[in-house]
Design an enzyme around this catalytic site. Structure first.
Site, PDB file in Angstrom:
ATOM      1  NE  ARG A   1      -5.841 -16.131   6.364  1.00 16.66           N
ATOM      2  CZ  ARG A   1      -6.260 -16.018   4.901  1.00 16.66           C
ATOM      3  NH1 ARG A   1      -6.418 -15.066   4.331  1.00 16.66           N
ATOM      4  NH2 ARG A   1      -6.177 -17.185   4.501  1.00 16.66           N
TER       5      ARG A   1
ATOM      6  CB  THR B   1      -5.263 -10.830  -2.249  1.00 15.59           C
ATOM      7  OG1 THR B   1      -6.096 -11.958  -1.894  1.00 15.59           O
ATOM      8  CG2 THR B   1      -4.310 -10.500  -1.188  1.00 15.59           C
TER       9      THR B   1
ATOM     10  CB  THR C   1      -7.013 -11.085   0.874  1.00 14.10           C
ATOM     11  OG1 THR C   1      -7.714 -11.774  -0.267  1.00 14.10           O
ATOM     12  CG2 THR C   1      -7.152 -12.140   2.019  1.00 14.10           C
TER      13      THR C   1
ATOM     14  CG  ASN D   1     -10.128 -16.347  -0.596  1.00 14.87           C
ATOM     15  OD1 ASN D   1      -9.053 -16.245  -1.330  1.00 14.87           O
ATOM     16  ND2 ASN D   1     -10.661 -17.323  -0.593  1.00 14.87           N
TER      17      ASN D   1
ATOM     18  N   GLY E   1      -3.118 -15.576  -4.382  1.00 14.17           N
ATOM     19  CA  GLY E   1      -3.364 -17.063  -3.874  1.00 14.17           C
ATOM     20  C   GLY E   1      -1.897 -17.406  -3.543  1.00 14.17           C
TER      21      GLY E   1
HETATM   22  O1  DON Z   1      -4.846 -15.567   2.052  1.00  9.03           O
HETATM   23  C1  DON Z   1      -4.695 -16.288   0.845  1.00  9.03           C
HETATM   24  O2  DON Z   1      -3.624 -16.944   0.611  1.00  9.03           O
HETATM   25  C2  DON Z   1      -5.808 -16.318  -0.189  1.00  9.03           C
HETATM   26  N1  DON Z   1      -6.972 -15.713   0.427  1.00  9.03           N
HETATM   27  C3  DON Z   1      -5.244 -14.953  -1.195  1.00  9.03           C
HETATM   28  C4  DON Z   1      -6.245 -14.645  -2.032  1.00  9.03           C
HETATM   29  C5  DON Z   1      -5.911 -13.865  -3.381  1.00  9.03           C
HETATM   30  O3  DON Z   1      -4.750 -13.668  -3.370  1.00  9.03           O
HETATM   31  C6  DON Z   1      -6.574 -13.818  -4.438  1.00  9.03           C
HETATM   32  N2  DON Z   1      -6.156 -12.890  -5.385  1.00  9.03           N
HETATM   33  N3  DON Z   1      -5.798 -13.185  -6.469  1.00  9.03           N
END
Ligand code: DON
Length: 598
Positions: A137, A407, A425, A427, A501
């Site tokens: 991360r 992502t 990702t 983001n 997300g």
């Molecule tokens: O780490 C996370 O939870 C977010 N940055 C994920 C973002 C994401 O999945 C965007 N896609 N739709």
């Protein structure tokens, strides 16, 4: 303030796939024989799949096709990236080698989410029983401040989402290299080769890349990616060849000198220079200090199946475990799509998300009650707060519990039964929009995953607390949920995860439930209508026509606030079947399979 919504359009492939009807899977597998030394008879003991029944107006039919192969399988958002992984498997690489090859290839063919400028998580289970949860991360830059996204009036700006200040320090290259060094059998040089080739020789732009560029034209065009992705002012045209010489050069440096080239070498210099020019706060120290962390996966069970999933700094594994633990307290669950099932599922998610949003954060900075939140006992307590016939408003529940767009996911299995679930990702789609012309990639906008203002919603509407406040060097809480499920006999059954997300958590766990609980084929499990609840906003989201009108009526009478949602998540999964594996890439994304096996 601009807050971009997050959707996925995905990269695509106009190539011809081995697409086999599930009904003919068994015959196809047996006639194809086995390869790679995996004992293929282990799938024979699996419980039979039960055909799914979807609501009449639902967009997908049940009993659809899936990609099938006897020995290996990779499902990702890009056919070219899946093929890159397959190439490495065919050269004798294992699932980790292949996963890393897919990761680097995605950075080339799927710039929407594949990345060198972001981060991710990789859950690994080797056939010899070794496991790891690699945390790569991003972290907040050393110059980050808790109030860095507030204006003079204390109002949130959009700088956590767009532009040079939105990025965390990228972890992708370090994480993939660390996973490879620990579990791979190939060199970094070998597994980066397909990505180098795709960047240097180029690849043919498909309609998915064209459409996603068109959709994000304004966003990307604010920064230096304009000239690369919009030559002559137009998005890269389908059917044309797209070469990325700057990215090829970066990849070659990584192949030659390892991750150090990225974190301390000339790529680092070029990242820092590019970010500083735009007003970013990165320093060389930020990059030099970045370290991935090899964690122990969360190991949980659901009705005899064993799950390996991602611990904090992601909230994904805790929240999935807590939700499934709550659901396991029901002696039996009502049928798929029924009022009772939807009520149970939404109630479980609502409770698990209350904990997620308030109690989780980077364990290096805050105390995280991991054992308690993932214990069966704790779930039994939460179960007692679920009334059988009515919804509980989130604020009421918060008091009770208080005590205590982009992502991409890919799933890989090899011929020896090693399995890798990876979610990575930047983001948003195309991250912060900032494209660095020197190293040739987009930077993330992961800083928005922090509670930039605790108590105020982020881009995904998540209302999070102090545990996830910004601090230098801290990892922002994620929802990414790469997960490996073993069947009761201890064999890998399912490798799964998602983009989306917070909806990653609900979508991933519903595919798991569909497979384990409703015994759907993977094709059905992926096509089944999904729902989502994240505590706040206190609303049960469902896919249009995914719940029958009578079910919606009953839920409303029980006190659920219900609202349709167009896009739930983007899942890519691999599942064992008798004689081999099936791979299914997200059906909501495109009609073409991006799974590859042999
Ligand atoms: O780490 C996370 O939870 C977010 N940055 C994920 C973002 C994401 O999945 C965007 N896609 N739709």
């Amino acid at each position: 303030m601009m807050r971009r919504s997050s959707g996925i359009s995905g990269a695509a492939a106009a190539a011809v796939m081995t697409y086999v009807a599930l009904s003919s899977v068994f015959a196809a597998c047996h006639s194809a024989g086995t390869s790679g030394g995996r004992p293929n008879d282990v799938g024979a003991a699996l419980p039979p799949r039960v055909p799914a029944t979807f609501p009449p107006a639902w967009r997908f039919a049940a009993n659809e096709k899936a990609t099938v192969a006897p020995s290996t399988m990779i499902a990702s958002n890009s056919l070219l990236a899946s093929q890159a992984g397959d190439e490495i498997l065919r050269q004798g690489g294992n699932a980790v080698d292949a996963a890393v090859a897919v990761g680097f290839a995605l950075a080339v063919t799927f710039p929407y989410a594949g990345n060198l400028g972001g981060g991710g998580y990789m859950v690994i289970r080797m056939a010899d029983g070794r496991t790891s949860a690699v945390d790569y991360r991003e972290v907040a830059p050393l110059a980050a401040m808790p109030d860095m996204y507030l204006d003079q009036n204390g109002k949130l700006t959009d700088e956590s989402v767009v532009g040079y200040k939105a990025s965390g320090v990228p972890g992708a290259v370090a994480g993939m290299a660390a996973a490879l060094a620990r579990f791979g059998v190939k060199s970094l040089r070998d597994v980066v080769q397909p990505a180098i080739r795709l960047a240097e020789d180029g690849f043919i732009v498909d309609s998915a890349l064209f459409l996603s560029l068109q959709e994000d034209r304004e966003y990307i065009s604010r920064f230096d990616g304009k000239a690369v992705f919009f030559p002559n002012g137009q998005p890269l045209q389908p059917g044309t060849r797209f070469r990325q010489p700057a990215l090829a050069r970066t990849l070659k440096l990584i192949a030659d000198r390892g991750a150090d080239a990225f974190y301390t070498g000339e790529v680092a210099d070029s990242i820092v220079a590019g970010m500083r020019r735009g007003g970013g706060i990165f320093t060389k120290d930020d990059l030099a200090r970045y370290r991935p962390i090899m964690r122990e996966p969360i190991v949980s069970t659901y009705r005899g199946y064993r799950l390996f999933t991602m611990p904090p700094s992601s909230s994904g594994g805790v929240t999935i475990t807590e939700s499934l633990n709550i659901l396991e307290t029901f002696d039996s669950l009502p049928p798929f799509g029924s009022v009772g099932y939807t009520h149970a599922l939404a109630s479980a998610y609502q409770r698990a998300f209350i904990d997620r949003n308030s109690k989780l954060g980077d364990p290096a900075f805050v105390q995280v009650p991991l054992e308690r939140l993932t214990s069966k006992d704790y779930a039994r307590g939460l179960r007692r707060t679920i009334a059988p016939d009515r919804a509980t408003p989130t604020p009421e529940l918060e008091r009770k519990i208080a005590e205590g767009t982009h992502t991409t996911h890919y799933s890989v299995v090899d011929g020896s039964g090693n399995a890798v679930a990876t979610t990575t990702t930047i983001n948003n789609g195309y991250g912060s929009g900032v494209y660095l012309t020197g190293p040739g990639f987009f930077m993330n906008d992961e800083m928005d995953d922090f509670a930039a203002q605790p108590g105020k919603p982020n881009m995904f509407g998540l209302v999070q607390g102090e545990q996830n406040a910004i601090a230098p060097g801290k990892r922002m809480l994620s929802a990414m949920s790469p997960t490996i499920v073993l069947d009761p006999a201890g064999n890998v059954l399912l490798v799964v995860g998602a983009a989306g997300g917070p909806r990653i958590i609900t979508a991933t766990s519903q595919v798991i439930l569909n497979v384990i609980h409703h015994r759907m084929s993977l094709a059905d499990a992926m096509r089944a209508p999904r729902l989502h609840h994240q505590a706040l906003p206190d609303t049960l989201r469902y896919e249009p026509s995914g719940l029958a009108p009578a079910v919606l009526d009953s839920l409303t009478h029980m006190g659920w606030r219900v609202k349709p949602i167009d896009w739930v998540a983007n899942v890519n999964a691999v599942m064992r079947v008798p004689g081999g594996w099936v791979g299914v890439s997200e059906p909501r994304d495109q009609g073409v399979s991006r799974a590859v096996g042999h």
